[in-house]
Scaffold this motif. Sequence first.
Motif, PDB file in Angstrom:
ATOM      1  N   LYS A  60      41.381  37.716  31.987  1.00  0.00           N
ATOM      2  CA  LYS A  60      41.322  38.821  32.947  1.00  0.00           C
ATOM      3  C   LYS A  60      42.338  38.628  34.072  1.00  0.00           C
ATOM      4  O   LYS A  60      43.095  39.537  34.401  1.00  0.00           O
ATOM      5  CB  LYS A  60      39.901  38.932  33.539  1.00  0.00           C
ATOM      6  CG  LYS A  60      38.818  39.082  32.483  1.00  0.00           C
ATOM      7  CD  LYS A  60      37.448  39.214  33.091  1.00  0.00           C
ATOM      8  CE  LYS A  60      36.969  37.969  33.825  1.00  0.00           C
ATOM      9  NZ  LYS A  60      36.737  36.812  32.951  1.00  0.00           N
ATOM     10  N   THR A  61      42.325  37.428  34.642  1.00  0.00           N
ATOM     11  CA  THR A  61      43.289  37.139  35.703  1.00  0.00           C
ATOM     12  C   THR A  61      44.708  37.291  35.179  1.00  0.00           C
ATOM     13  O   THR A  61      45.571  37.880  35.834  1.00  0.00           O
ATOM     14  CB  THR A  61      43.068  35.707  36.242  1.00  0.00           C
ATOM     15  OG1 THR A  61      41.767  35.634  36.820  1.00  0.00           O
ATOM     16  CG2 THR A  61      44.104  35.336  37.275  1.00  0.00           C
ATOM     17  N   SER A  62      44.931  36.783  33.982  1.00  0.00           N
ATOM     18  CA  SER A  62      46.275  36.860  33.405  1.00  0.00           C
ATOM     19  C   SER A  62      46.718  38.311  33.245  1.00  0.00           C
ATOM     20  O   SER A  62      47.879  38.643  33.507  1.00  0.00           O
ATOM     21  CB  SER A  62      46.300  36.156  32.049  1.00  0.00           C
ATOM     22  OG  SER A  62      45.771  34.851  32.172  1.00  0.00           O
ATOM     23  N   PHE A  96      43.708  37.939  45.207  1.00  0.00           N
ATOM     24  CA  PHE A  96      43.677  36.798  44.305  1.00  0.00           C
ATOM     25  C   PHE A  96      42.296  36.153  44.242  1.00  0.00           C
ATOM     26  O   PHE A  96      41.602  36.039  45.240  1.00  0.00           O
ATOM     27  CB  PHE A  96      44.713  35.756  44.731  1.00  0.00           C
ATOM     28  CG  PHE A  96      46.121  36.206  44.520  1.00  0.00           C
ATOM     29  CD1 PHE A  96      46.766  35.952  43.325  1.00  0.00           C
ATOM     30  CD2 PHE A  96      46.793  36.923  45.498  1.00  0.00           C
ATOM     31  CE1 PHE A  96      48.065  36.386  43.112  1.00  0.00           C
ATOM     32  CE2 PHE A  96      48.087  37.362  45.299  1.00  0.00           C
ATOM     33  CZ  PHE A  96      48.729  37.093  44.099  1.00  0.00           C
ATOM     34  N   GLN A  97      41.963  35.718  43.037  1.00  0.00           N
ATOM     35  CA  GLN A  97      40.666  35.075  42.810  1.00  0.00           C
ATOM     36  C   GLN A  97      40.502  33.829  43.684  1.00  0.00           C
ATOM     37  O   GLN A  97      39.444  33.573  44.213  1.00  0.00           O
ATOM     38  CB  GLN A  97      40.562  34.698  41.327  1.00  0.00           C
ATOM     39  CG  GLN A  97      39.207  34.199  40.900  1.00  0.00           C
ATOM     40  CD  GLN A  97      39.133  33.995  39.384  1.00  0.00           C
ATOM     41  OE1 GLN A  97      40.122  34.101  38.675  1.00  0.00           O
ATOM     42  NE2 GLN A  97      37.947  33.696  38.900  1.00  0.00           N
ATOM     43  N   GLU A  98      41.595  33.082  43.834  1.00  0.00           N
ATOM     44  CA  GLU A  98      41.497  31.825  44.609  1.00  0.00           C
ATOM     45  C   GLU A  98      41.966  32.037  46.050  1.00  0.00           C
ATOM     46  O   GLU A  98      42.404  31.106  46.712  1.00  0.00           O
ATOM     47  CB  GLU A  98      42.246  30.702  43.896  1.00  0.00           C
ATOM     48  CG  GLU A  98      43.749  30.681  44.026  1.00  0.00           C
ATOM     49  CD  GLU A  98      44.464  31.723  43.181  1.00  0.00           C
ATOM     50  OE1 GLU A  98      45.671  31.573  42.979  1.00  0.00           O
ATOM     51  OE2 GLU A  98      43.842  32.708  42.745  1.00  0.00           O
ATOM     52  N   MET A 170      42.333  43.793  41.774  1.00  0.00           N
ATOM     53  CA  MET A 170      41.377  42.955  42.493  1.00  0.00           C
ATOM     54  C   MET A 170      40.706  41.982  41.539  1.00  0.00           C
ATOM     55  O   MET A 170      40.006  42.377  40.622  1.00  0.00           O
ATOM     56  CB  MET A 170      40.345  43.835  43.187  1.00  0.00           C
ATOM     57  CG  MET A 170      41.003  44.958  43.993  1.00  0.00           C
ATOM     58  SD  MET A 170      39.826  46.017  44.824  1.00  0.00           S
ATOM     59  CE  MET A 170      39.509  45.070  46.275  1.00  0.00           C
ATOM     60  N   ASP A 171      40.940  40.699  41.769  1.00  0.00           N
ATOM     61  CA  ASP A 171      40.442  39.672  40.875  1.00  0.00           C
ATOM     62  C   ASP A 171      39.179  39.039  41.469  1.00  0.00           C
ATOM     63  O   ASP A 171      39.270  38.175  42.335  1.00  0.00           O
ATOM     64  CB  ASP A 171      41.524  38.612  40.657  1.00  0.00           C
ATOM     65  CG  ASP A 171      41.234  37.769  39.431  1.00  0.00           C
ATOM     66  OD1 ASP A 171      40.159  37.948  38.826  1.00  0.00           O
ATOM     67  OD2 ASP A 171      42.090  36.932  39.091  1.00  0.00           O
ATOM     68  N   GLU A 172      38.039  39.483  41.016  1.00  0.00           N
ATOM     69  CA  GLU A 172      36.743  39.023  41.539  1.00  0.00           C
ATOM     70  C   GLU A 172      36.758  38.943  43.070  1.00  0.00           C
ATOM     71  O   GLU A 172      36.480  37.887  43.647  1.00  0.00           O
ATOM     72  CB  GLU A 172      36.379  37.662  40.932  1.00  0.00           C
ATOM     73  CG  GLU A 172      36.266  37.743  39.427  1.00  0.00           C
ATOM     74  CD  GLU A 172      35.815  36.437  38.799  1.00  0.00           C
ATOM     75  OE1 GLU A 172      34.991  35.752  39.422  1.00  0.00           O
ATOM     76  OE2 GLU A 172      36.281  36.122  37.694  1.00  0.00           O
ATOM     77  N   PRO A 173      37.079  40.069  43.713  1.00  0.00           N
ATOM     78  CA  PRO A 173      37.300  40.013  45.157  1.00  0.00           C
ATOM     79  C   PRO A 173      36.035  39.752  45.959  1.00  0.00           C
ATOM     80  O   PRO A 173      36.114  39.363  47.115  1.00  0.00           O
ATOM     81  CB  PRO A 173      37.853  41.401  45.482  1.00  0.00           C
ATOM     82  CG  PRO A 173      37.293  42.283  44.431  1.00  0.00           C
ATOM     83  CD  PRO A 173      37.223  41.435  43.189  1.00  0.00           C
TER      84      PRO A 173
HETATM   85 MG   LIG Z   1      40.099  34.847  36.575  1.00  0.00          MG
END
Ligand SMILES: [Mg+2]
Lengths: 274, 268
Positions: A60-62, A96-98, A170-173
């Motif tokens: 998903k992130t990719s 970003f997720q991180e 939005m990555d798991e925001p």
């Molecule tokens: Mg991810």
Amino acid sequence: MDQRSELAEVERSPHVELRDVRIAYKKPSESRYAIVADDVGLRIQQGEFVTIVGPSGCGKTSLLLAIDGLLRPIRGEILIRGRPVTRPGRDRAMVFQEFALLPWRTVFGNVAFGMELQGGRPSPERVERYINLVGLNGFERHHPHQLSGGMRQRVGLARALAVNPEILLMDEPFGALDAQTREVMAGELLRIWQVERKTVVFVTHDIDEAIFLADRVIVMSAAPGRVIAEIHVALPRPRRPEQRASPEFAEYRSCLHRLLFQEGRGEADREKAG
Amino acid sequence: MSLVDGARYRLAARAPVRQRSPAATTALMAMVVLLAAWQLAARWGLVKHGYLPAPSAVAVAGVAMARDGELWQNAQISLLEFAMGLALSIGVGIPLGLLMGWFRTVRELFEPLVMVLNAMPRIALIPMIVVWLGIGSISKIAVVFIGGVIPLIVNGMAGVRDADGSLVRLARSFCASDLQLFLKILLPGSVPSLLAGLRLAIGHAVIGVVLAEMYASVRGMGYLLQSYGTNYEAAQLFFLVIVVSAAGYLATACVQLVESRFQSWRQP
Ligand SMILES: [Mg+2]
Ligand SMILES: Nc1ncnc2c1ncn2[C@@H]1O[C@H](COP(=O)(O)OP(=O)(O)OP(=O)(O)O)[C@@H](O)[C@H]1O
């Protein structure tokens, strides 16, 4: 008649389109590629709110990185308004997720960062507005290490919103937020989305969140991730928290559960067989 | 609310300092005991006067050297050579290190030379430098420069190369140009590494200036050390060693102070 042809025009050219996208990483030790997502085809209309759910590691992130232009698919193509994506653009912003906060900058400096890169010195009022929006007023002078995980995440959110992009990736925001803040932020995001008609691609692990926010939920399989289902969410808008308790919502929920659970079991079986 | 929070964080930040103060007291007491023991040992003739002068004798010698201006004149010269050499190594080392971290071609061009200089005892170059540049201040500055420039280059390069990949990606995502990426991510990200390099550079520079003056000079702290040494004047010698060590320690401590300020934003 005029209206209808306009409508047809919009349908023909989606805002974001993925065609048979395959994403792979080269393993450092080997020369082979490890495929993390394959055969991904998506058509996302202007102003659509799409959520993506899928098991951890399914790419998903990719995929978001690829849409943002930070990662090039090894096959297929990604089009935005019909043009292939080759690099990041001002029309897109990613959460970003991180978190990816600059540790040496304050909350204020971090929120201003995107604006700064895209067009000189942002006005303090504008930065302040987005800090208020994510509920971090009073913390402008704090550094990231002085914030909780959820607060850091909201800084990343404000930073992306502040550049006013057409497409929000939005990555798991809301992943690090508590349940209440999560619901408040979801409501806030929907309000912004409705007012500014943004196109949103939103990755989440929370099934309820995926349904509550979405026009359409994309369900992905375990790695290498493929799209195994697309669910149109026909709940009326504007969405209200009470809708989460409705029977229609429950139906969507159990449907998604089934899809993800079956997928998980399938994966386990395959592992046993292998 | 933010005020309260701010106060809490400030308290938390101060706590380690408070914890350190008993340790400082212990260290001070240990020093006092050591000095007293030393003084008594010298007074009772447990050690020969020429080998280990009493602290009081060292103090007397020091006051005399300070009075007749000998100390300050020579210290001034050493300080100047130290400062110029260090400034030069900062001016060259930091930009060169950062460029080597950023551009592969620059790195490939300079890395062999830097690695050789880094691996060898640079003190061994002093005779060569004196042959080339004579026994004046220029050769001292050159020795200090060579000592200081290497750690700055190495750490500058590492600072850029070890940049946080997720921050680089972030900047790219917002369409940062190469220059923006450098100024807003790579450069500030290298600050801790550069400060650590500066601390090393100062250490090397102090050794460099003293040794170079000892080897070939008619002025400076190194020269004083050398000449009192050959005359077996232990009290003066001791005093000079203490002065030089204190100066080196002070310079390093200044950098450490700056470092600890920057340390605060580093995530655990
Ligand atoms: Mg991810
Ligand atoms: N930079 C990289 N180099 C090599 N492999 C990578 C890299 N980034 C991700 N991967 C691999 O790609 C796969 C998919 O990663 P990705 O981060 O896209 O998953 P995800 O769906 O976002 O997972 P999660 O839900 O846990 O965030 C994983 O197996 C991961 O190991």
